[in-house]
Motif scaffolding. Structure first.
Motif, PDB file in Angstrom:
ATOM      1  N   VAL A   5     -65.182  45.364  91.481  1.00  0.00           N
ATOM      2  CA  VAL A   5     -64.112  44.468  91.655  1.00  0.00           C
ATOM      3  C   VAL A   5     -64.545  43.603  92.949  1.00  0.00           C
ATOM      4  N   PRO A   6     -64.776  42.428  92.664  1.00  0.00           N
ATOM      5  CA  PRO A   6     -65.327  41.562  93.601  1.00  0.00           C
ATOM      6  C   PRO A   6     -63.962  41.013  94.371  1.00  0.00           C
ATOM      7  N   VAL A   7     -63.984  41.112  95.687  1.00  0.00           N
ATOM      8  CA  VAL A   7     -63.066  40.660  96.505  1.00  0.00           C
ATOM      9  C   VAL A   7     -63.631  39.760  97.631  1.00  0.00           C
ATOM     10  N   LYS A   8     -62.989  38.567  97.939  1.00  0.00           N
ATOM     11  CA  LYS A   8     -63.345  37.640  99.004  1.00  0.00           C
ATOM     12  C   LYS A   8     -62.257  37.215 100.169  1.00  0.00           C
ATOM     13  N   ARG A   9     -62.773  37.264 101.131  1.00  0.00           N
ATOM     14  CA  ARG A   9     -62.007  37.038 102.390  1.00  0.00           C
ATOM     15  C   ARG A   9     -61.615  35.788 102.519  1.00  0.00           C
ATOM     16  N   PHE A  38     -55.656  36.777  93.883  1.00  0.00           N
ATOM     17  CA  PHE A  38     -55.844  36.997  92.838  1.00  0.00           C
ATOM     18  C   PHE A  38     -56.894  38.248  92.744  1.00  0.00           C
ATOM     19  N   ASP A  39     -57.639  38.541  93.973  1.00  0.00           N
ATOM     20  CA  ASP A  39     -58.320  39.513  93.999  1.00  0.00           C
ATOM     21  C   ASP A  39     -57.548  40.904  94.230  1.00  0.00           C
ATOM     22  N   GLU A  40     -56.497  40.577  95.032  1.00  0.00           N
ATOM     23  CA  GLU A  40     -55.601  41.803  94.985  1.00  0.00           C
ATOM     24  C   GLU A  40     -54.967  42.233  93.738  1.00  0.00           C
ATOM     25  N   ALA A  60     -65.653  48.142  95.026  1.00  0.00           N
ATOM     26  CA  ALA A  60     -65.314  46.712  95.453  1.00  0.00           C
ATOM     27  C   ALA A  60     -66.261  46.174  96.272  1.00  0.00           C
ATOM     28  N   VAL A  61     -66.773  44.939  96.046  1.00  0.00           N
ATOM     29  CA  VAL A  61     -67.906  44.231  96.547  1.00  0.00           C
ATOM     30  C   VAL A  61     -67.326  43.131  97.382  1.00  0.00           C
ATOM     31  N   SER A  62     -67.927  42.404  98.351  1.00  0.00           N
ATOM     32  CA  SER A  62     -67.563  41.580  99.001  1.00  0.00           C
ATOM     33  C   SER A  62     -68.800  40.954  99.806  1.00  0.00           C
ATOM     34  N   ALA A  63     -68.979  39.656  99.401  1.00  0.00           N
ATOM     35  CA  ALA A  63     -70.084  38.695 100.174  1.00  0.00           C
ATOM     36  C   ALA A  63     -69.466  38.107 101.165  1.00  0.00           C
ATOM     37  N   GLU A  91     -72.626  30.030 104.094  1.00  0.00           N
ATOM     38  CA  GLU A  91     -71.508  29.588 103.308  1.00  0.00           C
ATOM     39  C   GLU A  91     -71.788  29.752 101.767  1.00  0.00           C
ATOM     40  N   LEU A  92     -71.108  30.611 101.103  1.00  0.00           N
ATOM     41  CA  LEU A  92     -71.610  30.966  99.850  1.00  0.00           C
ATOM     42  C   LEU A  92     -70.742  29.960  98.793  1.00  0.00           C
ATOM     43  N   GLN A  93     -71.658  29.657  98.042  1.00  0.00           N
ATOM     44  CA  GLN A  93     -70.924  28.863  96.874  1.00  0.00           C
ATOM     45  C   GLN A  93     -70.864  29.783  95.592  1.00  0.00           C
ATOM     46  N   PRO A  94     -70.188  29.392  94.590  1.00  0.00           N
ATOM     47  CA  PRO A  94     -70.082  30.171  93.369  1.00  0.00           C
ATOM     48  C   PRO A  94     -71.310  30.650  92.722  1.00  0.00           C
ATOM     49  N   LEU A  95     -72.251  29.838  92.585  1.00  0.00           N
ATOM     50  CA  LEU A  95     -73.470  30.355  92.014  1.00  0.00           C
ATOM     51  C   LEU A  95     -74.269  31.411  92.615  1.00  0.00           C
ATOM     52  N   ALA A  96     -74.397  31.310  94.112  1.00  0.00           N
ATOM     53  CA  ALA A  96     -74.867  32.141  94.801  1.00  0.00           C
ATOM     54  C   ALA A  96     -73.934  33.597  94.747  1.00  0.00           C
ATOM     55  N   VAL A  97     -72.648  33.651  94.696  1.00  0.00           N
ATOM     56  CA  VAL A  97     -71.913  34.456  94.551  1.00  0.00           C
ATOM     57  C   VAL A  97     -72.246  35.389  93.356  1.00  0.00           C
ATOM     58  N   ALA A  98     -72.140  34.613  92.425  1.00  0.00           N
ATOM     59  CA  ALA A  98     -72.622  35.152  90.899  1.00  0.00           C
ATOM     60  C   ALA A  98     -73.787  35.901  90.645  1.00  0.00           C
ATOM     61  N   MET A 115     -62.118  40.364  88.505  1.00  0.00           N
ATOM     62  CA  MET A 115     -62.255  39.609  89.496  1.00  0.00           C
ATOM     63  C   MET A 115     -61.054  38.527  89.467  1.00  0.00           C
ATOM     64  N   GLY A 116     -60.906  37.941  90.680  1.00  0.00           N
ATOM     65  CA  GLY A 116     -59.818  36.974  90.793  1.00  0.00           C
ATOM     66  C   GLY A 116     -60.291  35.780  89.710  1.00  0.00           C
ATOM     67  N   LYS A 117     -59.206  35.022  89.364  1.00  0.00           N
ATOM     68  CA  LYS A 117     -59.630  33.746  88.529  1.00  0.00           C
ATOM     69  C   LYS A 117     -60.223  32.623  89.475  1.00  0.00           C
ATOM     70  N   GLN A 118     -59.751  32.578  90.936  1.00  0.00           N
ATOM     71  CA  GLN A 118     -60.203  31.608  91.677  1.00  0.00           C
ATOM     72  C   GLN A 118     -59.873  32.045  93.030  1.00  0.00           C
ATOM     73  N   ALA A 119     -60.828  31.602  93.911  1.00  0.00           N
ATOM     74  CA  ALA A 119     -60.423  31.863  95.419  1.00  0.00           C
ATOM     75  C   ALA A 119     -59.555  30.694  95.985  1.00  0.00           C
ATOM     76  N   MET A 124     -62.370  27.066  93.380  1.00  0.00           N
ATOM     77  CA  MET A 124     -63.718  26.599  92.653  1.00  0.00           C
ATOM     78  C   MET A 124     -63.161  27.098  90.965  1.00  0.00           C
ATOM     79  N   ASN A 125     -62.740  28.295  90.869  1.00  0.00           N
ATOM     80  CA  ASN A 125     -62.416  28.871  89.611  1.00  0.00           C
ATOM     81  C   ASN A 125     -63.769  29.029  88.669  1.00  0.00           C
ATOM     82  N   ALA A 126     -64.880  29.492  89.311  1.00  0.00           N
ATOM     83  CA  ALA A 126     -66.326  29.346  88.551  1.00  0.00           C
ATOM     84  C   ALA A 126     -67.126  30.555  88.745  1.00  0.00           C
ATOM     85  N   THR A 127     -66.669  31.266  89.702  1.00  0.00           N
ATOM     86  CA  THR A 127     -67.679  32.571  89.912  1.00  0.00           C
ATOM     87  C   THR A 127     -67.753  33.505  88.624  1.00  0.00           C
ATOM     88  N   GLY A 128     -66.592  33.891  88.260  1.00  0.00           N
ATOM     89  CA  GLY A 128     -66.338  34.773  86.993  1.00  0.00           C
ATOM     90  C   GLY A 128     -67.215  34.131  85.840  1.00  0.00           C
TER      91      GLY A 128
HETATM   92  P1  AMP Z   1     -64.073  30.840  92.761  1.00  0.00           P
HETATM   93  O1  AMP Z   1     -65.133  30.792  91.788  1.00  0.00           O
HETATM   94  O2  AMP Z   1     -64.768  30.626  94.150  1.00  0.00           O
HETATM   95  O3  AMP Z   1     -62.740  30.379  92.687  1.00  0.00           O
HETATM   96  O4  AMP Z   1     -63.871  32.729  92.898  1.00  0.00           O
HETATM   97  C1  AMP Z   1     -63.436  33.373  91.688  1.00  0.00           C
HETATM   98  C2  AMP Z   1     -63.563  34.877  92.208  1.00  0.00           C
HETATM   99  O5  AMP Z   1     -64.758  35.313  92.481  1.00  0.00           O
HETATM  100  C3  AMP Z   1     -62.825  35.251  93.404  1.00  0.00           C
HETATM  101  O6  AMP Z   1     -61.410  35.630  93.160  1.00  0.00           O
HETATM  102  C4  AMP Z   1     -63.342  36.605  93.777  1.00  0.00           C
HETATM  103  O7  AMP Z   1     -62.847  37.699  92.813  1.00  0.00           O
HETATM  104  C5  AMP Z   1     -64.844  36.293  93.157  1.00  0.00           C
HETATM  105  N1  AMP Z   1     -65.628  35.882  94.561  1.00  0.00           N
HETATM  106  C6  AMP Z   1     -65.950  34.613  95.051  1.00  0.00           C
HETATM  107  N2  AMP Z   1     -66.322  34.521  96.087  1.00  0.00           N
HETATM  108  C7  AMP Z   1     -66.671  35.910  96.580  1.00  0.00           C
HETATM  109  C8  AMP Z   1     -67.296  36.522  97.759  1.00  0.00           C
HETATM  110  N3  AMP Z   1     -67.710  35.650  98.736  1.00  0.00           N
HETATM  111  N4  AMP Z   1     -67.259  37.828  97.731  1.00  0.00           N
HETATM  112  C9  AMP Z   1     -66.567  38.680  96.723  1.00  0.00           C
HETATM  113  N5  AMP Z   1     -66.209  38.066  95.661  1.00  0.00           N
HETATM  114  C10 AMP Z   1     -66.139  36.538  95.367  1.00  0.00           C
END
Ligand code: AMP
Length: 249
Positions: A5-9, A38-40, A60-63, A91-98, A115-119, A124-128
């Motif tokens: 489960v990826p979780v973002k702060r 959405f990560d909760e 759980a993993v967080s970057a 500052e991480l962008q979705p491709l880097a997180v993916a 994971m969440g649908k978007q942070a 962005m709604n892109a990482t997943g």
């Molecule tokens: P986003 O594509 O940025 O809207 O994020 C979609 C989902 O990707 C989030 O709800 C998280 O589950 C995961 N995610 C995005 N950024 C991070 C991060 N820095 N660390 C862990 N998970 C992340």
């Protein structure tokens, strides 16, 4: 089955955000930060699967910066078993997180990623979607219900016209929508227990991932202020105003 489960702060959803004076971004100095809502929901779903005996371990993993360890503690207090912090000041962008998550998947070999649908900070709604593509795994996005069976997962998705159910082979990536569940509050005993759960710290370099941003933010602006409305005494007055002032009819 292990669930990742990826979780973002992110800035807490109750905070009224302020744009920095130089318009380079949002001011996060002295602002309350929390786990992305959405990560909760994603953590909650994983915990429910563990309670049902379907999942055996939740990682759980967080970057992000060292402060992201707090977000991992919240996930651990909700019921995750251990955490992985990928520490970076970039500052991480979705491709880097993916890409980072793909490297974690290679290490952990989970059977499912929720994971969440978007942070809610960048929306962005892109990482997943990017992660599923990089892994070559099926994806079920905007999940409002999931049902697991032998080696498969049925994901009910919230789409414009209503609900759609897709049937995916595991391992798969699922992104949680608002109606998937109502996340629990971590109880005090569980918050105490979470302090003893392990958090491993890694770096993008150790995972062999280049996290250099690919997108440049040109300018961040507050939305324009809305003008106050006016009350009209009659339909005739409304029509007259629409014709002469708003000039829309
Ligand atoms: P986003 O594509 O940025 O809207 O994020 C979609 C989902 O990707 C989030 O709800 C998280 O589950 C995961 N995610 C995005 N950024 C991070 C991060 N820095 N660390 C862990 N998970 C992340």
């Amino acid at each position: 089955m292990k669930i990742l489960v990826p979780v973002k702060r992110v800035v807490d959803y109750n905070v009224k955000i302020r744009v920095k004076a130089d318009q380079t971004g949002v001011d996060i100095a002295n602002v309350k930060m929390s786990m992305n809502p959405f990560d909760e929901i994603a953590v909650e779903e994983a915990v429910r699967l563990k309670e049902k005996g379907v999942a055996t371990e939740i990682v759980a993993v967080s970057a992000g910066t060292t402060a992201s360890a707090e977000t991992l503690r919240t996930a651990l207090a909700m019921g995750a078993d251990r955490g992985i912090l990928i520490e970076t000041d970039v500052e991480l962008q979705p491709l880097a997180v993916a890409k980072l998550l793909k490297a974690i998947v290679a290490k952990e070999t989970p059977g499912l990623i929720i994971m969440g649908k978007q942070a809610i900070d960048d929306d962005m709604n892109a990482t997943g979607q990017m992660l599923a593509a990089l892994l070559g795994w099926p994806q079920g996005t905007f999940a409002s219900k999931i049902t697991l069976s032998e080696g498969r997962i049925a994901v009910t998705r919230e789409v414009d016209g209503g609900l759609e159910t897709v049937d995916l082979a595991l391992p798969a990536v699922v992104t949680a929508d608002l109606r998937l569940n109502e996340p629990r509050y971590a109880s005090l005993p569980n918050i105490m227990k979470a302090r003893k759960k392990p958090i491993e710290t890694l770096t993008p370099a150790a995972l062999g991932v280049d996290v250099t941003p690919r997108l440049t933010v040109l300018k961040v602006e507050e939305p324009g202020k809305r003008k106050a409305g006016a009350k009209v005494a009659s339909v005739a007055e409304l029509v007259a105003k629409l014709r002469t002032e708003a000039k829309v009819i």
